[in-house]
Scaffold this motif. Structure first.
Motif, PDB file in Angstrom:
ATOM      1  N   GLN A   1       0.833  -1.208   0.000  1.00  0.00           N
ATOM      2  CA  GLN A   1       0.000   0.000   0.000  1.00  0.00           C
ATOM      3  C   GLN A   1       0.867   1.258   0.000  1.00  0.00           C
ATOM      4  N   LYS A   2       2.152   1.138   0.340  1.00  0.00           N
ATOM      5  CA  LYS A   2       3.061   2.295   0.289  1.00  0.00           C
ATOM      6  C   LYS A   2       3.291   2.675  -1.172  1.00  0.00           C
ATOM      7  N   GLY A   3       3.368   3.979  -1.417  1.00  0.00           N
ATOM      8  CA  GLY A   3       3.561   4.427  -2.778  1.00  0.00           C
ATOM      9  C   GLY A   3       5.004   4.363  -3.232  1.00  0.00           C
ATOM     10  N   GLY A   4       5.180   4.139  -4.526  1.00  0.00           N
ATOM     11  CA  GLY A   4       6.493   4.280  -5.138  1.00  0.00           C
ATOM     12  C   GLY A   4       7.537   3.286  -4.681  1.00  0.00           C
TER      13      GLY A   4
ATOM     14  N   THR B   1       4.920  -1.542  -9.929  1.00  0.00           N
ATOM     15  CA  THR B   1       4.721  -1.539 -11.374  1.00  0.00           C
ATOM     16  C   THR B   1       5.985  -1.977 -12.109  1.00  0.00           C
TER      17      THR B   1
ATOM     18  N   PRO C   1      -1.451   1.950  -4.758  1.00  0.00           N
ATOM     19  CA  PRO C   1      -0.903   2.167  -3.412  1.00  0.00           C
ATOM     20  C   PRO C   1      -2.010   2.399  -2.383  1.00  0.00           C
ATOM     21  N   SER C   2      -2.829   1.387  -2.171  1.00  0.00           N
ATOM     22  CA  SER C   2      -3.904   1.485  -1.183  1.00  0.00           C
ATOM     23  C   SER C   2      -4.418   0.083  -0.897  1.00  0.00           C
TER      24      SER C   2
ATOM     25  N   GLU D   1      13.238   1.380   3.493  1.00  0.00           N
ATOM     26  CA  GLU D   1      13.369   2.628   4.238  1.00  0.00           C
ATOM     27  C   GLU D   1      12.374   2.602   5.388  1.00  0.00           C
ATOM     28  N   TYR D   2      12.393   3.618   6.220  1.00  0.00           N
ATOM     29  CA  TYR D   2      11.684   3.566   7.498  1.00  0.00           C
ATOM     30  C   TYR D   2      10.198   3.177   7.411  1.00  0.00           C
ATOM     31  N   PHE D   3       9.473   3.784   6.501  1.00  0.00           N
ATOM     32  CA  PHE D   3       8.011   3.571   6.499  1.00  0.00           C
ATOM     33  C   PHE D   3       7.626   2.145   6.114  1.00  0.00           C
TER      34      PHE D   3
ATOM     35  N   LYS E   1       6.369  -0.282   9.238  1.00  0.00           N
ATOM     36  CA  LYS E   1       5.009  -0.045   9.723  1.00  0.00           C
ATOM     37  C   LYS E   1       3.989  -0.499   8.685  1.00  0.00           C
TER      38      LYS E   1
ATOM     39  N   THR F   1      23.737   2.052   1.727  1.00  0.00           N
ATOM     40  CA  THR F   1      23.191   2.737   2.896  1.00  0.00           C
ATOM     41  C   THR F   1      22.945   1.782   4.069  1.00  0.00           C
TER      42      THR F   1
ATOM     43  N   LEU G   1      20.821   2.323   6.425  1.00  0.00           N
ATOM     44  CA  LEU G   1      19.375   2.276   6.649  1.00  0.00           C
ATOM     45  C   LEU G   1      18.764   1.061   5.964  1.00  0.00           C
TER      46      LEU G   1
END
Ligand SMILES: Nc1ncnc2c1ncn2[C@@H]1O[C@H](COP(=O)(O)OP(=O)(O)OP(=O)(O)O)[C@@H](O)[C@H]1O
Ligand SMILES: Nc1ncnc2c1ncn2[C@@H]1O[C@H](COP(=O)(O)OP(=O)(O)OP(=O)(O)O)[C@@H](O)[C@H]1O
Ligand SMILES: [Mg+2]
Ligand SMILES: [Mg+2]
Lengths: 256, 256
Positions: free
Chosen positions: B9-12, B16, B128-129, B151-153, B156, B190, B192
């Motif tokens: 659901q996270k964008g980008g 695709t 993304p939903s 990355e961080y998001f 969650k 990185t 991260l």
């Protein structure tokens, strides 16, 4: 009081990163800033280390149950920077709003009750879609800030977004203006990003900001510290880019 | 016939890009592949240089008017690679489906009418939903491929996605399994991204693919040529990563 919707239906193009760090930059310059997390995924809320449920009311309550913005507002660790957090109940808002009267104007109405002195800036972080939450943001805003990752899908996305902006101006908010288009996640060396920015400038001209937000891993790391770039790595390129943007924006009213 | 929903659901985060290039890699290995563009933003359709309206029926017609998948399918320039394109009318599908009977099972039903011999792989590109289009994809799929930008998001987001997968398995599709979690947009240097992948492996263990899709600008350029990476820059790191993924996937049934 300037109300800015941070918008682009494309995912992952720096909307949340911009809302947080531009908001923080403005607050550090002495402005009172309110950030509204209008995305049910709640990335802005997370980014600033906030737990959902910390307020008397949620944004859902504001949109659907007439709660006040004040009841949904929480302070952050940064002076003059406040947030209306996203809570899990916001996920239901889009579908529940669909059948409500004046469903596009709920946020506008709530912000209309705020004292004009309460904030200098309100930034609304939008989800990656053109659904009712983004429409509410566009109907409530005086200005739009479009973040743009200069890659191929950006151009088609802008054309679609343009149509929706025109519809909102026609039916909901004739005052809505474009504050500007912000190139984000810029990798200065790639030809692709130069070409896309060129194309956007040809099409949209002066609305493209001079500031470029460069790719900088510190911007991606900051949310893992639950704070904005200035409290994490104030010396980073990410920090200086957002300070420069705040400068440029305060110099710019709206562009068309 | 394996049906895979490409989801996050996270964008980008490369959904695709993965649907297109993994699909193409499988087709190049001799498999018959159908790509379904279930995102109203139509990036997959654009990526492969297809114009909307090229088919007898649209995906909207399939979901809401009982049209067949065959009527909505178009060939691409690549042998054995077919697409059900996204058209502008798909934007209305989510809200219109909300009030329809069996609204989550429309895609599943349509795919059920396909001859099992018609395709070896069906990959469904999701928006993304976690709305009705993504739910339809999850209810229709035998397997899920989750793309993950480390990355961080991401962390969650995975937790929230997990809950929805569990709900779909309980109420709509007990057969649904996780094919794997694919690290995308990997920047090997990185810290991260190392930390996030570590965290995901601790949490989800063996489901993380060995293949990493590295950041490679050729993958971002290919859509501007209206084709997949193999027809654009077959010697690029992006091409070799997706070939490696196709290899790994064909060796892997489902993981849990
Ligand atoms: N300039 C930058 N340099 C490096 N990383 C960045 C930069 N801007 C954003 N990021 C990272 O890229 C990812 C996407 O950014 P972000 O979440 O802000 O985009 P978004 O448009 O809000 O996404 P969504 O559409 O999912 O809401 C995040 O992991 C973020 O930390
Ligand atoms: N490995 C990669 N290297 C470089 N660029 C990439 C890579 N994967 C994807 N991209 C680019 O990053 C952007 C986001 O990727 P993509 O559109 O595939 O993600 P998505 O998850 O489908 O996004 P959305 O949530 O908006 O549907 C696109 O511009 C794409 O071309
Ligand atoms: Mg966001
Ligand atoms: Mg996509």
């Amino acid at each position: 009081m300037r109300i800015v919707a941070v918008l682009n239906q494309k995912g992952g193009v720096g909307k949340t990163t911009t809302a947080v760090n531009l908001g923080a930059a403005l607050a550090l310059r002495g402005r009172r800033v309110l950030l509204i997390d209008a995305d049910p995924q709640g990335n802005l809320t997370d980014h600033l280390g906030l737990e959902p449920g910390g307020t008397e009311a949620s944004l859902y309550d504001v949109l659907l149950e007439d709660a006040s913005i004040e009841a949904a507002t929480v302070a952050t660790e940064t002076e003059r920077l406040f947030v209306v957090p996203s809570e899990p109940d916001l996920a239901a808002a889009e579908s529940e709003l669909a059948n409500e009267l004046g469903r596009e104007g709920r946020l506008s109405r709530a912000l209309g009750h705020l004292d004009a002195e309460s904030y200098d800036w309100i930034l609304i972080d939008c989800p990656p879609s053109l659904g009712l939450l983004s429409i509410n943001a566009m109907a409530a805003a005086s200005e739009l800030l479009i973040t743009l990752q200069s890659e191929y899908f950006a151009l088609k996305g802008l054309a679609a977004l343009d149509d929706v902006i025109a519809m909102v101006q026609k039916h909901l908010n004739p005052e809505l203006r474009l504050l500007g288009i912000l190139p984000t996640l810029v990798n200065p060396v790639t030809i692709l990003s130069k070409e896309v920015i060129e194309e956007v400038k040809n099409h949209y001209g002066e609305v493209v900001f001079g500031t470029r937000i460069r790719q900088n891993v510190s911007l991606a790391e900051a949310p893992s510290r639950g704070t904005h770039i200035f409290a994490y790595k104030p010396g980073s390129p990410g920090a200086s880019d957002y300070l420069r943007l705040a400068d440029e924006i305060e110099g710019r009213r709206d562009t068309r």
